[in-house]
Design a protein around this motif. Structure first.
Motif, PDB file in Angstrom:
ATOM      1  N   THR A 181      12.477  -3.592 -22.807  1.00 53.89           N
ATOM      2  CA  THR A 181      11.858  -3.838 -21.345  1.00 53.89           C
ATOM      3  C   THR A 181      12.751  -4.624 -20.377  1.00 53.89           C
ATOM      4  O   THR A 181      12.772  -4.371 -19.130  1.00 53.89           O
ATOM      5  N   ILE A 182      13.255  -5.781 -20.916  1.00 53.61           N
ATOM      6  CA  ILE A 182      13.792  -6.567 -19.807  1.00 53.61           C
ATOM      7  C   ILE A 182      15.405  -6.474 -20.015  1.00 53.61           C
ATOM      8  O   ILE A 182      16.042  -7.062 -19.028  1.00 53.61           O
ATOM      9  N   GLY A 183      16.137  -6.010 -20.811  1.00 48.70           N
ATOM     10  CA  GLY A 183      17.497  -5.851 -20.737  1.00 48.70           C
ATOM     11  C   GLY A 183      18.194  -6.768 -21.865  1.00 48.70           C
ATOM     12  O   GLY A 183      17.644  -7.995 -22.123  1.00 48.70           O
ATOM     13  N   ALA A 184      19.407  -6.618 -22.375  1.00 43.55           N
ATOM     14  CA  ALA A 184      19.759  -7.287 -23.439  1.00 43.55           C
ATOM     15  C   ALA A 184      20.590  -8.498 -22.660  1.00 43.55           C
ATOM     16  O   ALA A 184      20.353  -9.638 -23.388  1.00 43.55           O
ATOM     17  N   TYR A 185      20.927  -8.650 -21.394  1.00 41.31           N
ATOM     18  CA  TYR A 185      21.326  -9.742 -21.114  1.00 41.31           C
ATOM     19  C   TYR A 185      20.413 -10.711 -20.704  1.00 41.31           C
ATOM     20  O   TYR A 185      20.752 -12.009 -20.854  1.00 41.31           O
ATOM     21  N   GLN A 186      19.276 -10.395 -20.415  1.00 38.41           N
ATOM     22  CA  GLN A 186      18.027 -11.324 -20.251  1.00 38.41           C
ATOM     23  C   GLN A 186      17.601 -11.915 -21.533  1.00 38.41           C
ATOM     24  O   GLN A 186      17.086 -13.180 -21.661  1.00 38.41           O
ATOM     25  N   GLY A 187      17.822 -10.936 -22.673  1.00 36.66           N
ATOM     26  CA  GLY A 187      17.443 -11.475 -23.935  1.00 36.66           C
ATOM     27  C   GLY A 187      18.478 -12.633 -24.330  1.00 36.66           C
ATOM     28  O   GLY A 187      18.051 -13.771 -24.896  1.00 36.66           O
ATOM     29  N   LEU A 188      19.609 -12.471 -23.987  1.00 39.43           N
ATOM     30  CA  LEU A 188      20.582 -13.570 -24.456  1.00 39.43           C
ATOM     31  C   LEU A 188      20.301 -14.788 -23.574  1.00 39.43           C
ATOM     32  O   LEU A 188      20.565 -16.031 -24.147  1.00 39.43           O
ATOM     33  N   ALA A 189      19.886 -14.797 -22.475  1.00 41.13           N
ATOM     34  CA  ALA A 189      19.347 -16.017 -21.597  1.00 41.13           C
ATOM     35  C   ALA A 189      18.366 -16.667 -22.274  1.00 41.13           C
ATOM     36  O   ALA A 189      18.343 -17.779 -22.248  1.00 41.13           O
ATOM     37  N   LEU A 190      17.501 -15.797 -22.722  1.00 40.59           N
ATOM     38  CA  LEU A 190      16.172 -16.591 -23.389  1.00 40.59           C
ATOM     39  C   LEU A 190      16.705 -17.243 -24.512  1.00 40.59           C
ATOM     40  O   LEU A 190      16.101 -18.212 -24.967  1.00 40.59           O
ATOM     41  N   ASN A 191      17.604 -16.958 -25.132  1.00 43.91           N
ATOM     42  CA  ASN A 191      18.286 -17.667 -26.408  1.00 43.91           C
ATOM     43  C   ASN A 191      18.923 -18.670 -25.906  1.00 43.91           C
ATOM     44  O   ASN A 191      18.538 -19.941 -26.815  1.00 43.91           O
ATOM     45  N   ALA A 192      19.618 -18.889 -24.832  1.00 43.25           N
ATOM     46  CA  ALA A 192      20.016 -20.059 -24.320  1.00 43.25           C
ATOM     47  C   ALA A 192      18.892 -21.130 -23.916  1.00 43.25           C
ATOM     48  O   ALA A 192      19.287 -22.330 -24.388  1.00 43.25           O
ATOM     49  N   VAL A 193      17.819 -20.754 -23.746  1.00 48.43           N
ATOM     50  CA  VAL A 193      16.612 -21.600 -23.216  1.00 48.43           C
ATOM     51  C   VAL A 193      16.177 -22.106 -24.465  1.00 48.43           C
ATOM     52  O   VAL A 193      15.688 -23.390 -24.695  1.00 48.43           O
ATOM     53  N   THR A 194      16.029 -21.470 -25.707  1.00 52.03           N
ATOM     54  CA  THR A 194      15.580 -21.837 -27.068  1.00 52.03           C
ATOM     55  C   THR A 194      16.345 -22.975 -27.509  1.00 52.03           C
ATOM     56  O   THR A 194      15.823 -23.871 -28.219  1.00 52.03           O
ATOM     57  N   PHE A 195      17.604 -22.814 -27.330  1.00 53.25           N
ATOM     58  CA  PHE A 195      18.644 -23.823 -27.701  1.00 53.25           C
ATOM     59  C   PHE A 195      18.276 -25.306 -27.165  1.00 53.25           C
ATOM     60  O   PHE A 195      18.273 -26.264 -27.787  1.00 53.25           O
ATOM     61  N   LEU A 196      18.081 -25.158 -25.663  1.00 51.52           N
ATOM     62  CA  LEU A 196      17.764 -26.321 -25.093  1.00 51.52           C
ATOM     63  C   LEU A 196      16.489 -27.169 -25.203  1.00 51.52           C
ATOM     64  O   LEU A 196      16.096 -28.027 -25.512  1.00 51.52           O
ATOM     65  N   ALA A 197      15.433 -26.022 -25.447  1.00 52.91           N
ATOM     66  CA  ALA A 197      14.184 -26.592 -26.407  1.00 52.91           C
ATOM     67  C   ALA A 197      14.160 -27.305 -27.468  1.00 52.91           C
ATOM     68  O   ALA A 197      13.490 -28.341 -27.835  1.00 52.91           O
ATOM     69  N   SER A 198      15.117 -26.780 -28.518  1.00 56.01           N
ATOM     70  CA  SER A 198      15.389 -27.263 -29.763  1.00 56.01           C
ATOM     71  C   SER A 198      15.847 -28.652 -29.388  1.00 56.01           C
ATOM     72  O   SER A 198      15.285 -29.596 -30.223  1.00 56.01           O
ATOM     73  N   ALA A 199      16.761 -28.891 -28.844  1.00 54.07           N
ATOM     74  CA  ALA A 199      17.425 -30.096 -28.483  1.00 54.07           C
ATOM     75  C   ALA A 199      16.617 -31.293 -27.923  1.00 54.07           C
ATOM     76  O   ALA A 199      16.531 -32.253 -28.372  1.00 54.07           O
ATOM     77  N   LEU A 200      15.724 -30.580 -27.202  1.00 56.84           N
ATOM     78  CA  LEU A 200      14.581 -31.741 -26.563  1.00 56.84           C
ATOM     79  C   LEU A 200      13.777 -32.153 -27.557  1.00 56.84           C
ATOM     80  O   LEU A 200      13.189 -33.349 -27.827  1.00 56.84           O
TER      81      LEU A 200
END
Length: 430
Positions: A181-200
């Motif tokens: 639905t959103i595309g592969a590159y947008q999926g990778l961007a979501l992965n980056a956000v989850t790492f930031l959330a994990s650090a917080l």
């Protein structure tokens, strides 16, 4: 091994060594909740990234070998630096290591999400992201027994394992639809956000602890620590057998690496192939969720150690049925059954903790984890090359047959070495 300290939870009664800790006990511990939630978020992003990478590569190349090679790239970096980097968990504060690794991975995955990123550089970034998982995983593995003691460690590991497998199941199954639905590159961007959330979450939920005390009053060099860890892990027959049990997953994880070409044999159009890929990747995690619940809640601590060999054989045997080229529903059932058998890793992990001194756990777990990822990566790479020549179905069946033979041998070795660990579990001071 250090004596088990009394429970930190107020109002708990002394329990017999054979009684199982409950999930509510471990969830009540705030630091465990932080580790648990952070791991879930970053793992969910990882599954989106794996689906996105697999589909990107197969769409560009049409090659099972190239697809498996990039998938294997998510496992192979530990061969290069994992064992050495894992030693950081015994040298520096484990919470600090985990936070730094999460932030660094967020930056690297954010770069991967740029559509203009050349394919070769994308592979380099994948390599670096996975390499950073070695010190993170070692630090988390060394910290968890400090937070959870006795059978709470098994219950917490089971809960974490079930949740992780559930997240993988959701990430692979729903992730395929999300990527479509959103595309592969947008999926990778979501992965980056989850790492930031994990650090917080780690910053807010895990308390600061001092670095581990060095043996002999001074830290050895990283290379010396790596050699000492290898001597510890491979010089003890019990630990050596448990390590080989962990690395057995190289056989039963192989099907996930060739899920896309396997889906091509079962689907007709690109959207159907994408959805089938997600279902195939989710099948084993689904089985492991069920197996982890049954194994941790319905089997006693010593019973888990006795049945571990049989469960290991179950993790590989069902894959042999793929040789008959069954329809999708049967393939999913076989892969789920193999995932159920993979719950034996809970018992192997708990036994490993019993045998490793607390001050050496970071290096020991790091070595095992690095070898585990390397075994999976090499197996997937070999499987991709074989699938290109033979087709995916016979390759999955051959992996199951080979894994069953190895599991049977390990089960016999374990029968000879498990008695001491069972005795130790029975005589634990609650």
């Amino acid at each position: 091994m250090a004596a088990i300290r009394p429970s930190r939870l107020p109002g708990r009664h002394r329990r017999s060594p054979e009684s199982q800790a409950t999930y509510s006990e471990v969830i009540a511990i705030g630091e465990f909740r932080a580790l648990w939630l952070g791991q879930c978020l970053s793992l969910l992003g990882d599954q989106l990234a794996q689906v996105a990478l697999a589909l990107l590569v197969y769409d560009r190349t049409g090659s099972p070998l190239a697809t498996a090679a990039v998938y294997a790239l998510t496992y192979l970096p530990p061969i290069v630096g994992g064992p050495v980097l894992a030693g950081l968990a015994d040298r520096y504060a484990q919470r600090h290591i985990m936070i730094v690794c999460d932030l660094a991975r967020a930056v690297l995955v954010g770069l991967m999400a740029l559509p203009s990123m050349p394919f070769a550089m994308l592979c380099v970034l994948v390599f670096c992201v996975v390499l950073l998982s070695a010190p993170f995983t070692a630090a988390r593995a060394a910290l968890l027994p400090e937070i959870l003691e006795g059978d709470r460690y098994v219950a917490g590991s089971a809960l974490q394992n079930m949740t992780n497998q559930g997240v993988q199941m959701l990430g692979f199954a729903a992730g395929a639809g999300v990527i479509a639905t959103i595309g592969a590159y947008q999926g990778l961007a979501l992965n980056a956000v989850t790492f930031l959330a994990s650090a917080l979450i780690l910053v807010l939920g895990v308390r600061r602890r001092p670095p581990p005390d060095p043996e002999g009053g001074a830290h050895a060099s990283m290379w010396a620590m790596t050699k000492a860890g290898a001597r510890l892990v491979f010089g003890d027959r019990r630990l050596r057998t448990l390590v080989l049990f962990a690395w057995l997953c190289g056989f039963y994880v192989l099907p996930e690496g060739i899920a896309v070409p396997y889906a091509v044999t079962l689907g007709d159009d690109s959207r159907q192939i994408t959805l089938i890929t997600g279902l195939l990747m989710a099948a084993m995690p689904t089985g492991t969720v069920i197996g982890a619940f049954v194994f941790s809640r319905l089997v006693t601590p010593t019973g888990r150690l006795r049945y571990m060999g049989w469960m290991a054989m179950l993790s590989c045997a069902p894959l042999i049925g793929c040789a008959m080229r069954p329809p999708l529903a049967v393939v999913l059932a076989l892969w789920m059954l193999a995932g159920l058998g993979g719950a034996y890793q809970l018992a192997a992990n708990a036994a490993f903790v019993q045998c490793v001194p607390p001050g050496r756990r970071g290096q020991a777990f790091g070595l095992v984890q690095s070898g585990l990822l390397a075994a999976q990566g090499i197996g997937i790479l070999i499987g991709g090359a074989a699938a290109q020549a033979l087709g995916p179905e016979p390759v999955v069946a051959l992996a199951g047959a080979a894994g069953l033979c190895v599991a049977a041998l390990l089960a016999m070795l374990w029968t000879e070495t498990r008695a001491e660990i069972i005795t130790r579990v029975r005589t634990q001071v609650p």
